[in-house]
Write a protein that holds these residues in place. Sequence first.
Motif: not given
Length: 647
Positions: A341-353
């Motif tokens: 029910g809550t959120v995750l902040e999903v992103g990327c840093d270069g090749e890294e997730m």
Amino acid sequence: MKRLTLFALAITLIATVFAAKTPYQAVLQHSRIRGRARGPNVCAMQKIPGTDKKYFTNFTTDILIQKLKIYLSIYLSIYLSIYLSIYLSIYLSCCPGYEKVIGEKGCPAALPLVNIYKTLGVIGATTTKMYSERANLQEEIEGPGSFTFFAPSNEAWAALPTEILDALVSNVNIELLNALHYHMINKRLTSDDLKHGALFPSMYQDFDVHIQHYSNGVVTVNCARLVKTDQHATNGIVHVVDRVITAITNNVNSLIDTDDDLDTLRTAVAAAGLTSLLENEGSYTIFAPTNEAFEKIPPETLTRILGDPVALKDLLNYHILKNLHCSESIVAGTPLETLQGTVLEVGCDGEEMTINGKAIVTQRDKIGTNGVIHYVNELLIPDSAKTLLELVEESVVTTASRLFKDAGLTDHLIGSEAVTLLAPLNDAFKDKSLAMTPDMKKLLRNHILKEKFSSKSLYHGQELETLGGLKLRVFVFRNSLCIENACIAAHDKNGRYANMFIVDQILAPPMGTVMDILKADDRFSTLVGIIQRAGLSELLNKKGTYTFFAPTNAAFNAMPRELANLLRYHIGEEFLVSGAVTSHTRVTPLTGDKLELGTLNSTVYVNRVPVVETDLMATNGVVHAVDLTNCLFKFAYDGTEKNQREK
């Protein structure tokens, strides 16, 4: 005429963009617009920082620079444009289906329309072309038919583990041919036909390939990203993908069951009753914690969560997104909703997730029939699975955390007691004595409410009982929600059994009426005498919601002629704590037009005069101390609003 021409151009550009049928086509058409100044059929491409990947883009430094030119000089704009172009790595390339001609601008020539086998060579997928020949697939993709070929790029073949590639090329007539057939569909599919969530039977035993077409324009097949789309051939179409894909035969629960690195997760899934969810049809993303991830957290915390079915289910659901997100679809930090029910902040840093800003993903895109798994080496624990003590220790209230423990209140923070903690920010303790006296212990007990509350359910005038036995009042302002003088400064932290409100002030419980507050403070001795002589004692003792800007002894440099009017002008008709004051806050006094309040550098001002101390809480209101009453409230001297404003 010039304006009409610009307007017509704008309409044309808008029409071009909205004519795009899919998110990918929208990005491609934006790319055409960005590159059109360099010639026909030129598209802008952006290199992802920290990688060698280049994709068509709808971003351009030109838009940002034009906005900045409004504020910056032309010379700074030029330097900034050069800097952004280098940093963001904007490139220009021929749009799909076109090529350059020596001596001509842009990409004026259409690529020759040939069969799929020859097209592989024309578009640079030479390794796939070579393996097609070795596997005796050449005749098929040169002959009649209408195929879609998801052709791995040369880099995709080079990235395959050596043992897998060796196994394929050592048995070209079976393994390699099967692998290539799995990249083919027996009909022509353009990028417009590749709809989000679509399944298409491949030419290898009709095993499905899984299509995801995201709103940001990214298109994937089995989580492999399409890097060159819609390369037309006489007998079909070719889409170049960035990896070699494999057949999908198992659901995500089966993938977890057969992986030794996920033993603890498998046990937890079964204990939480989530096995059937992961076996059924769906489209999930699972951030699967490895055995190492479980081993990193304190044993007592792990034991507590594994032994609590509610907390365990929340923990696991916090690792599962509601929709399928391949790693290639993540191009920036994006809040994605979980089953918890809550959120995750999903992103990327270069090749890294990254997840919540941390690069903890160790393996990506293990895809099943009903979702995709990304492996993580740290456990993600939601607030709803934490004790109150864990919430406090992980928040920006470290001073309060230490004081609550020093006061012997730990048992209330680690048990299953349904309470709400009011935790002041660290700044609230500046210039305050932190000695653990009996009074401090009593004050801290009054920062714990006897019930589990949500800030969304609080209402104006509500009374909340503390562990210390006090009744605290709730005040709802336009931009603030306060409990006595302490206003909520952040979103609720909702734990397993208890909640936490982070507040901006140390709680100041009411200590008698407004008159009682004034009598108890030597700074107001002159004021108390004047109130009594003016006959206002009864007013300040009776029930109400007054805000009194109380002149200190230093404020009375001269005795005003109209004493009662002066004092009434200091008393607002409604309750207002300092945390609710914003720019141009207005309070109506008992006498006069209005009082104008504001804040600057954490100081509250009333009619531009600083308040020397705020939030002296009373049962029938609140007192704020001021030192400059004579030069501030001219209205009380002559009774005219005009002179008050002039002063």
